[in-house]
Design an enzyme around this catalytic site. Structure first.
Site, PDB file in Angstrom:
ATOM      1  N   TYR A  31      39.262  57.710 -65.993  1.00 11.23           N
ATOM      2  CA  TYR A  31      38.308  56.671 -65.604  1.00 11.23           C
ATOM      3  C   TYR A  31      38.611  55.302 -66.205  1.00 11.23           C
ATOM      4  O   TYR A  31      37.917  54.334 -65.910  1.00 11.23           O
ATOM      5  CB  TYR A  31      36.891  57.096 -66.013  1.00 11.23           C
ATOM      6  CG  TYR A  31      36.475  58.404 -65.395  1.00 11.23           C
ATOM      7  CD1 TYR A  31      36.113  58.476 -64.056  1.00 11.23           C
ATOM      8  CD2 TYR A  31      36.467  59.578 -66.144  1.00 11.23           C
ATOM      9  CE1 TYR A  31      35.750  59.679 -63.478  1.00 11.23           C
ATOM     10  CE2 TYR A  31      36.097  60.784 -65.573  1.00 11.23           C
ATOM     11  CZ  TYR A  31      35.744  60.828 -64.241  1.00 11.23           C
ATOM     12  OH  TYR A  31      35.387  62.015 -63.664  1.00 11.23           O
ATOM     13  N   HIS A  58      33.625  51.294 -62.861  1.00 10.83           N
ATOM     14  CA  HIS A  58      32.489  51.739 -63.670  1.00 10.83           C
ATOM     15  C   HIS A  58      32.702  51.458 -65.162  1.00 10.83           C
ATOM     16  O   HIS A  58      31.763  51.539 -65.943  1.00 10.83           O
ATOM     17  CB  HIS A  58      32.288  53.237 -63.456  1.00 10.83           C
ATOM     18  CG  HIS A  58      30.878  53.656 -63.191  1.00 10.83           C
ATOM     19  ND1 HIS A  58      29.842  52.800 -62.885  1.00 10.83           N
ATOM     20  CD2 HIS A  58      30.325  54.903 -63.174  1.00 10.83           C
ATOM     21  CE1 HIS A  58      28.735  53.486 -62.705  1.00 10.83           C
ATOM     22  NE2 HIS A  58      28.997  54.760 -62.875  1.00 10.83           N
ATOM     23  N   PHE A  84      29.371  60.847 -70.415  1.00  7.46           N
ATOM     24  CA  PHE A  84      29.541  60.243 -69.101  1.00  7.46           C
ATOM     25  C   PHE A  84      28.397  59.274 -68.860  1.00  7.46           C
ATOM     26  O   PHE A  84      27.342  59.334 -69.500  1.00  7.46           O
ATOM     27  CB  PHE A  84      29.667  61.314 -68.018  1.00  7.46           C
ATOM     28  CG  PHE A  84      31.033  61.924 -68.000  1.00  7.46           C
ATOM     29  CD1 PHE A  84      32.075  61.286 -67.344  1.00  7.46           C
ATOM     30  CD2 PHE A  84      31.294  63.094 -68.690  1.00  7.46           C
ATOM     31  CE1 PHE A  84      33.355  61.815 -67.361  1.00  7.46           C
ATOM     32  CE2 PHE A  84      32.569  63.632 -68.711  1.00  7.46           C
ATOM     33  CZ  PHE A  84      33.602  62.991 -68.046  1.00  7.46           C
ATOM     34  N   ASN A 123      25.983  58.747 -66.881  1.00 12.21           N
ATOM     35  CA  ASN A 123      24.607  59.180 -66.632  1.00 12.21           C
ATOM     36  C   ASN A 123      23.881  59.653 -67.884  1.00 12.21           C
ATOM     37  O   ASN A 123      22.672  59.864 -67.845  1.00 12.21           O
ATOM     38  CB  ASN A 123      24.582  60.291 -65.582  1.00 12.21           C
ATOM     39  CG  ASN A 123      25.169  59.840 -64.266  1.00 12.21           C
ATOM     40  OD1 ASN A 123      25.489  58.674 -64.072  1.00 12.21           O
ATOM     41  ND2 ASN A 123      25.320  60.773 -63.354  1.00 12.21           N
TER      42      ASN A 123
END
EC number: 3.1.1.29
Length: 184
Positions: A14, A19, A60, A62
Site C-alpha cells: 500500500y 490512501h 489498517f 479502518n
C-alpha cells in the site's frame, strides 16, 4: 501537547497508494524536522517531542482510531490538540483543506477516529485525491503519472503548514494556509 496523525495502510503493498497520503505528509514532516519514528506500540509508530507527537497507525485504515485513542489516553491529550491528515476524494488532486470539525465524509479511518474520540470536533488536514468510479479500488491504487507533480507539491505545502502549526495556534495556521491556498 499536540498530536498529529497521518493516516495510511501499513506495508509495501500500500506504500504508493492514494490512501497513504497521510503517511507521506508525516514522513516528509519528520524528515524536515530531522526526526524518526522511534517509538512503537501494537497499533502504530510515533515520535514524541516535548510539545508534540507525530504518529502513524500501523493498523489498517479502518482501525486508525484504536491507535489515536491509545495515544490520547496514555499521554492525556485533549482532542482539541489532535490533528488528522488523510486523503479525501471530495477534493481534486493538488487541493487541500484544513477543517476544525465535520463528518468523516466517507473516509473510514476518520470515521473510526471520530467514533473512538466520541467527537467530530477534530482538526483535520485533508489532501485531495479526486474521485474514482470504484472507491475501494481507486484509493488503493497509485496516482497517475500526470498527477505526481501536483501531489508532491501539496504534500510539501502540507508539511510546511504543519511545521508552522507546531509553534503557532490553529487559528493563525488556518489564516496562513488560506493566504497561501491559491499557490498550491
Amino acid at each position: 501537547m499536540k498530536l498529529i496523525v497521518g493516516l495510511g495502510n501499513p506495508g509495501e503493498k500500500y506504500a504508493k497508494t492514494k490512501h497513504n497520503v497521510g503517511y507521506w505528509v508525516l514522513d516528509l514532516l519528520a524528515e524536515k524536522l530531522a526526526l524518526s519514528f522511534d517509538q512503537k506500540t501494537e497499533n502504530g509508530i510515533y515520535v514524541k517531542q516535548p510539545d508534540f507527537i507525530l504518529a502513524k497507525p500501523t493498523t489498517f485504515m479502518n482501525k486508525s482510531g484504536d491507535f489515536v485513542e491509545e495515544l490520547i489516553k496514555f499521554y492525556k491529550i485533549n482532542t482539541q490538540d489532535l490533528m488528522i491528515i488523510y486523503d479525501d476524494m471530495n477534493f481534486e488532486v493538488g487541493q487541500a483543506a484544513i477543517k476544525t470539525t465535520g463528518s468523516a465524509g466517507g473516509q473510514r479511518g476518520m470515521a473510526h477516529i471520530i467514533e473512538k474520540c466520541k467527537t467530530k470536533e477534530i482538526k483535520r488536514l485533508k489532501i485531495g485525491i479526486s474521485r474514482g468510479k470504484n472507491a475501494k479500488e481507486y484509493v488503493l491504487s497509485p496516482f497517475l503519472p500526470k498527477d505526481n507533480a501536483k501531489i508532491k507539491l501539496v504534500i510539501e505545502e502540507a508539511a510546511n503548514i504543519l511545521i508552522f502549526y507546531l509553534s503557532n495556534s490553529f487559528i493563525t495556521t488556518i489564516e496562513k494556509f488560506n493566504a497561501n491556498k491559491n499557490k498550491v
